[in-house]
Structures are given as C-alpha cells and as structure tokens.
Design a protein around this motif. Structure first.
Motif, short mmCIF file in Angstrom:
data_model
loop_
_atom_site.label_atom_id
_atom_site.label_comp_id
_atom_site.label_asym_id
_atom_site.label_seq_id
_atom_site.Cartn_x
_atom_site.Cartn_y
_atom_site.Cartn_z
N VAL A 109 0.84 -1.20 0.00
CA VAL A 109 0.00 0.00 0.00
C VAL A 109 0.87 1.25 0.00
O VAL A 109 0.63 2.21 -0.75
CB VAL A 109 -0.93 0.02 1.24
N THR A 110 1.91 1.23 0.83
CA THR A 110 2.81 2.38 0.92
C THR A 110 3.56 2.60 -0.39
O THR A 110 3.72 3.74 -0.85
CB THR A 110 3.81 2.17 2.08
N LEU A 111 4.01 1.52 -1.00
CA LEU A 111 4.70 1.63 -2.29
C LEU A 111 3.77 2.20 -3.35
O LEU A 111 4.18 3.04 -4.16
CB LEU A 111 5.23 0.26 -2.72
N THR A 112 2.52 1.75 -3.37
CA THR A 112 1.55 2.29 -4.33
C THR A 112 1.44 3.80 -4.20
O THR A 112 1.46 4.54 -5.19
CB THR A 112 0.16 1.66 -4.10
N SER A 113 1.35 4.28 -2.95
CA SER A 113 1.23 5.71 -2.71
C SER A 113 2.46 6.46 -3.21
O SER A 113 2.36 7.51 -3.84
CB SER A 113 1.03 5.97 -1.22
N ALA A 114 3.65 5.90 -2.96
CA ALA A 114 4.89 6.55 -3.40
C ALA A 114 4.97 6.60 -4.92
O ALA A 114 5.34 7.63 -5.51
CB ALA A 114 6.09 5.80 -2.82
N GLN A 115 4.63 5.51 -5.58
CA GLN A 115 4.69 5.47 -7.04
C GLN A 115 3.66 6.41 -7.66
O GLN A 115 3.92 7.04 -8.69
CB GLN A 115 4.47 4.03 -7.51
N GLU A 116 2.51 6.51 -7.02
CA GLU A 116 1.48 7.44 -7.52
C GLU A 116 1.97 8.88 -7.38
O GLU A 116 1.73 9.71 -8.27
CB GLU A 116 0.19 7.23 -6.72
N GLN A 117 2.67 9.18 -6.29
CA GLN A 117 3.16 10.54 -6.08
C GLN A 117 4.15 10.97 -7.16
O GLN A 117 4.16 12.14 -7.57
CB GLN A 117 3.83 10.65 -4.71
N GLU A 121 2.56 5.60 -13.25
CA GLU A 121 1.24 4.99 -13.26
C GLU A 121 1.29 3.47 -13.41
O GLU A 121 0.55 2.75 -12.72
CB GLU A 121 0.40 5.61 -14.38
N ALA A 122 2.12 2.99 -14.30
CA ALA A 122 2.19 1.54 -14.54
C ALA A 122 2.61 0.80 -13.27
O ALA A 122 2.02 -0.22 -12.90
CB ALA A 122 3.15 1.24 -15.68
N ALA A 123 3.62 1.32 -12.61
CA ALA A 123 4.12 0.67 -11.39
C ALA A 123 3.10 0.78 -10.26
O ALA A 123 2.88 -0.18 -9.52
CB ALA A 123 5.45 1.29 -10.97
N ALA A 124 2.46 1.94 -10.13
CA ALA A 124 1.47 2.13 -9.08
C ALA A 124 0.30 1.18 -9.27
O ALA A 124 -0.22 0.59 -8.31
CB ALA A 124 0.98 3.57 -9.05
N LEU A 125 -0.13 1.01 -10.52
CA LEU A 125 -1.24 0.11 -10.80
C LEU A 125 -0.86 -1.34 -10.49
O LEU A 125 -1.66 -2.09 -9.91
CB LEU A 125 -1.65 0.25 -12.26
N GLN A 126 0.35 -1.72 -10.83
CA GLN A 126 0.81 -3.08 -10.53
C GLN A 126 0.86 -3.31 -9.02
O GLN A 126 0.44 -4.37 -8.54
CB GLN A 126 2.19 -3.29 -11.15
N ALA A 178 -3.92 5.36 -22.17
CA ALA A 178 -4.67 4.28 -21.52
C ALA A 178 -4.12 2.92 -21.93
O ALA A 178 -3.98 2.01 -21.10
CB ALA A 178 -6.15 4.39 -21.87
N LEU A 179 -3.80 2.78 -23.22
CA LEU A 179 -3.31 1.49 -23.71
C LEU A 179 -1.91 1.15 -23.19
O LEU A 179 -1.54 -0.01 -23.14
CB LEU A 179 -3.32 1.48 -25.24
N GLU A 180 -1.15 2.16 -22.79
CA GLU A 180 0.14 1.89 -22.16
C GLU A 180 -0.05 1.08 -20.88
O GLU A 180 0.80 0.27 -20.52
CB GLU A 180 0.86 3.20 -21.85
N LEU A 181 -1.16 1.32 -20.20
CA LEU A 181 -1.44 0.63 -18.95
C LEU A 181 -2.24 -0.65 -19.15
O LEU A 181 -2.18 -1.56 -18.32
CB LEU A 181 -2.22 1.57 -18.01
N ASP A 182 -2.99 -0.71 -20.24
CA ASP A 182 -3.83 -1.89 -20.52
C ASP A 182 -3.76 -2.20 -22.01
O ASP A 182 -4.67 -1.90 -22.77
CB ASP A 182 -5.28 -1.59 -20.10
N PRO A 183 -2.65 -2.82 -22.44
CA PRO A 183 -2.42 -3.04 -23.87
C PRO A 183 -3.46 -3.91 -24.55
O PRO A 183 -3.60 -3.86 -25.77
CB PRO A 183 -1.04 -3.72 -23.90
N ASP A 184 -4.19 -4.71 -23.79
CA ASP A 184 -5.17 -5.62 -24.39
C ASP A 184 -6.60 -5.08 -24.34
O ASP A 184 -7.54 -5.83 -24.59
CB ASP A 184 -5.12 -6.97 -23.66
#
Length: 256
Positions: A109-117, A121-126, A178-184
């Motif tokens: 959860v903490t890593l998500t917040s840091a990556q979002e900051q 986006e790709a890393a935060a979503l993962q 958007a497709l960068e995050l969801d290529p399919d």
C-alpha cells in the motif's frame, strides 16, 4: 503575539497537519496480511511511534522508532514517515523492501502511494493490484479498480468525446496513454482505430483493426477500407463474415 511570531507558528504547523493527513491514508505497519510478528516490547514501540506519526508528531515518532529499527515494521514506518515529509518519495527503498517482504500488504500500500506521487502509473497500478490480491478485505483493496477507472476507462471515454468533437489527434493521445497501462483493452484499440481513420491514417488504422478482426465492428471498418482502395473481393469477404444480426450488414451486401 506579533505578526512575525504568528507566521512562524503557522508555518510550523503546516507540515504536521499535512503529514498527519497523509499518515491516515496509510495502513499501520502492524496490521494486514504479512506483517511481522514482534516481541511485545517491539510491538509496543512501533505502535507508540505510529500513534505519534498519525497525530502529526514526526519528531516524537522518529524518537520512538530509534529502538525499533531492527524489525521490518519499524523499517516500514520509517519509510512511511519519509514518504510524507521528503520532497522525493522513497520509491527505490520501498521497492526493495517489498521485494524482501513480498507478502507484507501494508508495504505494498505504501509503495503504491509513493509510485502514484511520482507519477509512475504503470508501477502504481501493478502495486495496487498486488494489494488487492494480498488484502482483499481492506479499504485499500479497491485502489487498483479506482486507478483503472481514472487512468484507463476515463481516458478512453475522454478519447471518444474528443473524437466526437473532431479532435482525432487528441483522441489518439488520450487512448494511447490508456493502452500503455492496458495493452489488451479492446475498446481502447477500437477507439484508437476510429481516431486514426478520422485523422486520415488509413494504414495505421487498418493495422489496428487487424488486431480486432474477430469483432463485427472491426470487420465492417476493414470492409470499408478495402472497398475504398478498390479491393472488392476482400470487402465482400469482410462483409460476409459479419453476423447477419448486425445493423446495416445486409444493406451493404445488397449493394455489392
């Protein structure tokens, strides 16, 4: 009090209030799946530091942590404090921490917040998806879905809106992000193909549509492109492959 004293007092309170608000958006390092089992004394020290952190008492939190840094919970809390006060979030440190403690949900959860900051986006979503897997009953479990809505679904919808306004280039840029995050994402590819067609990039649009060739709408568009370049046999083949229930299919066949 003089104005100068009041100003100094106000400035001293800003980082405290901000960090306290941010702290309440983070989970305690003592909760959630994968958190370390500590001795009672260590658990008490980390808990005391956490309470001070969420109250905005950063110096008190750091002081309480001095004797609790030998365990993962204390180390995570130190990173959480850094996350709320440092201009550059400790993304690398948190990434390494999560690699060492892969099932520690609060760390993810903490890593998500840091990556979002930092806008990764790709890393935060993962990372957010990892939280959903590890801690599906938590209030942070829906973070991945919220980010997908904001960064993927909403952008595709915005791209449609730009396309309707005749802004094909803007539509392509939005849907590409958007497709960068969801290529399919098939909807995204269809919007991208239509945007390219409107922008006069028929070859690129056709290549995009070929990835969706089992979709009736894509087949209709491919048929139209083939017809435009005089390839009537390919156009007929595409039209005939469209299910009869699709509106306009029979009328187009009758014309050929």
């Amino acid at each position: 009090m003089t104005p100068a004293v009041l100003l100094l007092l106000a400035l001293s309170l800003v980082p405290i209030s901000v960090s306290a608000a941010q702290a309440r958006d983070l989970p305690s390092p003592l909760e959630g799946p994968g958190h370390p089992e500590l001795k009672r004394s260590q658990n008490k020290r980390v808990g005391k530091a956490w309470n001070r952190f969420t109250a905005g008492d950063l110096s008190g939190a750091r002081k309480a942590l001095r004797k609790a840094m030998g365990n993962p919970a204390g180390q995570l809390l130190a990173l959480q404090i850094d996350l709320t006060v440092d201009p550059e979030p400790p993304v690398d440190e948190l990434t390494e921490f999560c690699s060492l403690h892969g099932d520690y949900a609060s760390a993810w959860v903490t890593l998500t917040s840091a990556q979002e900051q930092i806008g990764d986006e790709a890393a935060a979503l993962q990372s957010a998806r990892r939280v959903s897997e590890l801690w599906p009953t938590s209030r942070w479990a829906g973070k991945a879905a919220a980010l997908e809505q904001e960064w993927i679904t909403a952008r595709i919808d915005q791209a449609r809106g730009q396309l309707d306004l005749g802004n094909a280039q803007e539509a392509v840029e939005l849907v590409d992000s958007a497709l960068e995050l969801d290529p399919d994402n098939r909807t995204g590819h269809m919007v991208r193909a239509r945007s390219l067609l409107d922008h006069g990039e028929d070859q690129s649009a056709e290549a995009e549509l070929m990835t969706l060739a089992d979709d009736p709408e894509a087949r209709m568009l491919l048929a139209g492109l083939a017809e435009d370049r005089g390839d009537f046999s390919s156009a007929m083949r595409y039209y005939e492959s469209v299910p009869a229930a699709i509106a306009g299919r029979d009328d187009l066949l009758a014309k050929h």
